[in-house]
Design a protein around this motif. Structure first.
Motif, PDB file in Angstrom:
ATOM      1  N   LEU A  97       9.104  61.843  25.677  1.00 57.60           N
ATOM      2  CA  LEU A  97       9.651  63.123  26.025  1.00 57.60           C
ATOM      3  C   LEU A  97      11.015  63.200  26.540  1.00 57.60           C
ATOM      4  O   LEU A  97      12.065  63.769  26.332  1.00 57.60           O
ATOM      5  CB  LEU A  97       8.876  63.840  26.964  1.00 57.60           C
ATOM      6  CG  LEU A  97       7.341  64.304  26.645  1.00 57.60           C
ATOM      7  CD1 LEU A  97       6.585  64.414  27.891  1.00 57.60           C
ATOM      8  CD2 LEU A  97       7.726  65.777  25.885  1.00 57.60           C
ATOM      9  N   GLN A  98      11.150  61.893  27.400  1.00 59.57           N
ATOM     10  CA  GLN A  98      12.518  61.294  27.883  1.00 59.57           C
ATOM     11  C   GLN A  98      13.525  61.229  26.525  1.00 59.57           C
ATOM     12  O   GLN A  98      14.779  61.766  26.740  1.00 59.57           O
ATOM     13  CB  GLN A  98      12.504  60.321  28.473  1.00 59.57           C
ATOM     14  CG  GLN A  98      13.901  59.807  29.188  1.00 59.57           C
ATOM     15  CD  GLN A  98      13.601  58.580  30.191  1.00 59.57           C
ATOM     16  OE1 GLN A  98      13.299  58.757  31.371  1.00 59.57           O
ATOM     17  NE2 GLN A  98      13.777  57.482  29.712  1.00 59.57           N
TER      18      GLN A  98
ATOM     19  N   PHE B  86      14.391  65.643  27.421  1.00 54.35           N
ATOM     20  CA  PHE B  86      13.873  66.359  28.596  1.00 54.35           C
ATOM     21  C   PHE B  86      14.095  65.268  29.883  1.00 54.35           C
ATOM     22  O   PHE B  86      14.025  64.248  29.699  1.00 54.35           O
ATOM     23  CB  PHE B  86      12.418  66.554  28.365  1.00 54.35           C
ATOM     24  CG  PHE B  86      12.142  67.535  27.161  1.00 54.35           C
ATOM     25  CD1 PHE B  86      12.587  68.924  27.340  1.00 54.35           C
ATOM     26  CD2 PHE B  86      11.643  67.060  25.919  1.00 54.35           C
ATOM     27  CE1 PHE B  86      12.307  69.725  26.251  1.00 54.35           C
ATOM     28  CE2 PHE B  86      11.425  67.899  25.081  1.00 54.35           C
ATOM     29  CZ  PHE B  86      11.928  69.386  25.127  1.00 54.35           C
ATOM     30  N   LYS B  87      14.106  66.054  30.999  1.00 59.17           N
ATOM     31  CA  LYS B  87      14.135  65.329  32.103  1.00 59.17           C
ATOM     32  C   LYS B  87      12.969  65.072  32.490  1.00 59.17           C
ATOM     33  O   LYS B  87      12.228  66.380  32.935  1.00 59.17           O
ATOM     34  CB  LYS B  87      15.101  66.096  33.264  1.00 59.17           C
ATOM     35  CG  LYS B  87      16.684  65.595  33.048  1.00 59.17           C
ATOM     36  CD  LYS B  87      17.496  66.422  34.198  1.00 59.17           C
ATOM     37  CE  LYS B  87      18.863  65.529  34.206  1.00 59.17           C
ATOM     38  NZ  LYS B  87      18.750  64.029  34.500  1.00 59.17           N
ATOM     39  N   VAL B  88      12.431  64.224  32.694  1.00 56.70           N
ATOM     40  CA  VAL B  88      10.713  63.741  33.142  1.00 56.70           C
ATOM     41  C   VAL B  88      10.954  62.736  34.021  1.00 56.70           C
ATOM     42  O   VAL B  88      11.590  61.732  34.294  1.00 56.70           O
ATOM     43  CB  VAL B  88       9.938  63.437  31.972  1.00 56.70           C
ATOM     44  CG1 VAL B  88       9.731  64.651  31.072  1.00 56.70           C
ATOM     45  CG2 VAL B  88      10.486  62.317  31.109  1.00 56.70           C
TER      46      VAL B  88
ATOM     47  N   GLU C 256       6.954  70.093  26.540  1.00 56.21           N
ATOM     48  CA  GLU C 256       8.419  69.867  25.731  1.00 56.21           C
ATOM     49  C   GLU C 256       9.093  70.869  26.697  1.00 56.21           C
ATOM     50  O   GLU C 256       9.566  71.708  26.276  1.00 56.21           O
ATOM     51  CB  GLU C 256       8.098  70.466  24.292  1.00 56.21           C
ATOM     52  CG  GLU C 256       7.090  69.990  23.464  1.00 56.21           C
ATOM     53  CD  GLU C 256       7.492  68.619  22.984  1.00 56.21           C
ATOM     54  OE1 GLU C 256       8.763  68.293  22.709  1.00 56.21           O
ATOM     55  OE2 GLU C 256       6.730  67.682  22.994  1.00 56.21           O
ATOM     56  N   ARG C 257       9.368  70.120  27.944  1.00 59.36           N
ATOM     57  CA  ARG C 257      10.304  70.865  28.814  1.00 59.36           C
ATOM     58  C   ARG C 257      10.696  69.694  30.010  1.00 59.36           C
ATOM     59  O   ARG C 257      10.190  68.530  30.054  1.00 59.36           O
ATOM     60  CB  ARG C 257       9.658  72.142  29.427  1.00 59.36           C
ATOM     61  CG  ARG C 257       8.098  71.653  29.881  1.00 59.36           C
ATOM     62  CD  ARG C 257       7.443  72.931  30.547  1.00 59.36           C
ATOM     63  NE  ARG C 257       6.051  72.705  30.580  1.00 59.36           N
ATOM     64  CZ  ARG C 257       5.418  73.560  31.343  1.00 59.36           C
ATOM     65  NH1 ARG C 257       5.860  74.237  32.411  1.00 59.36           N
ATOM     66  NH2 ARG C 257       3.905  73.231  31.202  1.00 59.36           N
ATOM     67  N   ASP C 258      11.477  70.380  30.703  1.00 58.79           N
ATOM     68  CA  ASP C 258      11.649  69.494  31.777  1.00 58.79           C
ATOM     69  C   ASP C 258      10.715  69.447  33.080  1.00 58.79           C
ATOM     70  O   ASP C 258      10.117  70.622  33.136  1.00 58.79           O
ATOM     71  CB  ASP C 258      12.996  69.617  32.750  1.00 58.79           C
ATOM     72  CG  ASP C 258      14.305  69.568  31.669  1.00 58.79           C
ATOM     73  OD1 ASP C 258      14.079  68.872  30.874  1.00 58.79           O
ATOM     74  OD2 ASP C 258      15.333  70.188  32.316  1.00 58.79           O
TER      75      ASP C 258
END
Length: 610
Positions: free
Chosen positions: A499-500, A504-506, A469-471
């Motif tokens: 996630l995107q 988040f930036k993935v 749960e993060r970039d």
């Protein structure tokens, strides 16, 4: 219309780069051209073996050694929906050959595995190399020197490229590729994707997922999204190896049967004994290869063809690379929105105007070479037509002059995008490709810490534990051809998409393949050199700041150059990839695999072709 200058420039560069190998290939191929039928070269004992089981009437024709004999090479099996319709084809082809004064024999079968069945499973590690097995199986089928032209029956991901490589090895023989067509439309692709994401989040169970998947994949024919299988059919059309307009006609219809029978008649007509000798070596030239790349960009086709087209071209003595793909992508407009680049399926695309419309638009914009040979005759303009039945007889008419649905298909003057969406990425990690036609502009640049995994299941386990749960930039390494056969990593798509969508930036960086259905998450794939060959992707460490910039074409780890060079290259334990589901038998392919940009093939070309 004059050729676009970039198209002309790239073509000229490919011709010059390929001159030694192409000239050598053509010289060898032309030595094999025969004015007499192939079987006339056989001894009586050889010929007797080859015709022993044939019907009496066929034996008479085959003994006369005057009329063409057609090879049927088929990927039929009844487990796979795309290939099940091929069961009926040999009988139709044999009858049509008789009607044309020729004979036809089933020369051999080739394997056909489905990436949809093996996706995320160990069997996927055989998938890419099945292309080379298919090429070799094709060579075995044709090695009996009994045939004057061949019909190749295949549809899906590695099957058509494998058949193409095999056909080009017998470049003196004319070749007609015969598709099966897509299944009818089922559940919408949008709904299917949402169901997969719900399953990935644990919000629905396996029973609900299976019900949705069964509504999507529900009958004979290819899957209806625009992945590698349907990209194959587009390529065969735009390269002039199908009959015009035959790519996306449904199986088990009178029109499909009529096209299959006509393919046999056309194969006889373009044999050396026919009215228009057209060996496949003369069809697949530098201009045809460039046309194939253009078609891939204009329709948002599969990233797998940045491997397959390279391998196909090499089999014809033609040298292409990812620079060629990238430069052409920059000037070829995106004319189609077909899932995963849009909501429509290939049936909708076909109904809106299909390949006839696309080819006319590209020809009129100066973005295709018209002066090529095809199985339908001289010039690609034949392929602006579509087939239909006129009182039960096969006929052709001009394809629609306008798109019937501009949400799916647009003219070159009003494209969805001014470029094809396939980019070359370079930097200290290596060379890679990225497809952004389905990636929103705000997601095309990602700069975030690396999370490094050596297996896709490790990433999925971290997702389920709530640790992503993060970039981040997911770096999945040791997925190249030498490591484990370069499986597709498509089962990562639902998790990364979730996630995107959470903000988040993935991004994904891998030396493996993503899929013919690469989608909304930016994915730098086919990183070369691969980790198992000592590539710099094996230097990436957890926490490294990674930049994936599809706008500028940069793929880099942002550490000082001296520190980067001083790092050791990681080594992985690959013993688990060596056995199970037949992987033992494929060790020779892994050991000899080329880099992705060279086609990821396992053949060592003869000196004259290097």
């Amino acid at each position: 219309m004059a050729l676009h200058p970039v198209l002309a420039e790239v073509t000229a560069r490919i011709i010059e780069r390929s001159r030694p190998t192409r000239d050598a290939y053509l010289a060898r191929t032309r030595q094999a051209y025969r004015q007499k039928v192939e079987r006339s070269q056989l001894g009586c004992t050889n010929l007797a073996h080859a015709i022993a089981a044939m019907p009496a009437g066929d034996k008479i024709l085959l003994k006369e050694v005057a009329k063409p004999n057609l090879a049927i090479v088929s990927a039929y099996n009844d487990m796979l929906s795309a290939h099940q319709p091929l069961e009926a084809y040999p009988a139709w082809i044999k009858q049509a050959a008789h009607d044309a004064g020729a004979t036809a024999q089933f020369a051999g079968g080739v394997p056909a595995m489905c990436d949809g069945v093996t996706q995320g499973q160990a069997g996927m590690e055989l998938s890419l190399f099945s292309r080379d097995v298919i090429a070799m199986s094709t060579a075995v089928a044709l090695s009996h020197q009994m045939f004057d032209a061949a019909l190749y029956l295949g549809v899906c991901d590695k099957i058509v490229p494998g058949l193409m490589i095999g056909a080009l090895t017998f470049g003196h023989l004319p070749a007609v590729f015969v598709p099966a067509g897509p299944m009818t439309t089922g559940m919408s692709n949008d709904e299917k994707a949402k169901t997969r994401q719900l399953f990935a989040q644990g919000k629905i169970g396996r029973e609900e997922l299976l019900e949705a998947e069964s509504k999507s994949y529900h009958g004979p024919g290819t899957c209806t999204f625009y992945g590698t299988a349907n990209s194959n059919q587009m390529l065969m059309e735009i390269m002039g190896l199908h009959l015009p307009g035959s790519a996306f006609v449904h199986p088990n219809t009178p029109l499909r049967e009529a096209l299959t029978r006509e393919a046999a008649r056309r194969a006889a007509a373009i044999s050396a004994q026919g009215e228009a000798f057209t060996p496949v070596a003369e069809v697949v030239d530098e201009k045809a290869i460039v046309n194939a790349i253009v078609g891939l960009h204009a329709t948002g086709g599969s990233t797998n063809h940045t491997l397959h087209l390279v391998a196909i071209a090499r089999s014809a003595g033609i040298q292409i690379n990812w620079d060629d793909f990238s430069e052409l992508s920059a000037v070829v407009p995106l004319l189609a929105r077909v899932y995963p680049n849009g909501k429509a399926d290939v049936n909708h695309f076909h109904a809106a105007g299909g390949m006839g419309f696309v080819i006319r638009e590209l020809l009129d914009a100066g973005l295709l070479h018209e002066d090529v040979k095809t199985v339908a005759g001289e010039g690609l303009r034949h392929y602006t037509r579509e087939p239909f039945l006129d009182n039960g007889q096969l006929a052709w008419r001009e394809a629609s002059a306008t798109s019937l649905d501009e949400d799916v298909l647009r003219p070159a003057s009003r494209p969805f995008s001014p470029d094809g969406g396939l980019k070359l990425l370079t930097g200290n990690v290596g060379r890679a490709v990225i497809k952004v036609s389905a990636v929103k502009p705000e997601h095309r640049v990602v700069e975030a810490p690396a999370l490094v995994f050596d297996h896709q299941d490790d990433l999925l386990a971290a997702f389920k534990r709530g640790e992503l749960e993060r970039d981040f930039v997911a770096v999945i390494r040791f997925q190249g051809p030498r490591a484990n056969g370069m499986p597709e990593l498509h089962k990562l798509t639902p998790a990364l998409s979730v996630l995107q969508e959470r903000g988040f930036k993935v991004a994904l960086v891998t030396d493996g393949r993503m899929s013919g259905a690469s989608g909304k998450v930016p994915a730098a794939i086919h990183v070369s050199p691969e980790a198992a060959a000592g590539g710099d992707i094996a230097r990436v460490r957890d926490g490294d700041l990674v930049r994936v910039n599809a706008e500028t074409g940069e793929l880099a780890v942002l550490v000082p150059e001296a520190d980067w060079a001083a790092r050791e290259v990681a080594v992985a334990d690959l013993s688990a990839n060596q056995h199970g589901v037949g992987r033992e038998l494929f060790s020779v392919f892994r050991l000899n695999a080329d880099a992705a940009e060279s086609g990821a093939g396992s053949f060592r070309l003869p000196d004259w072709q290097e």
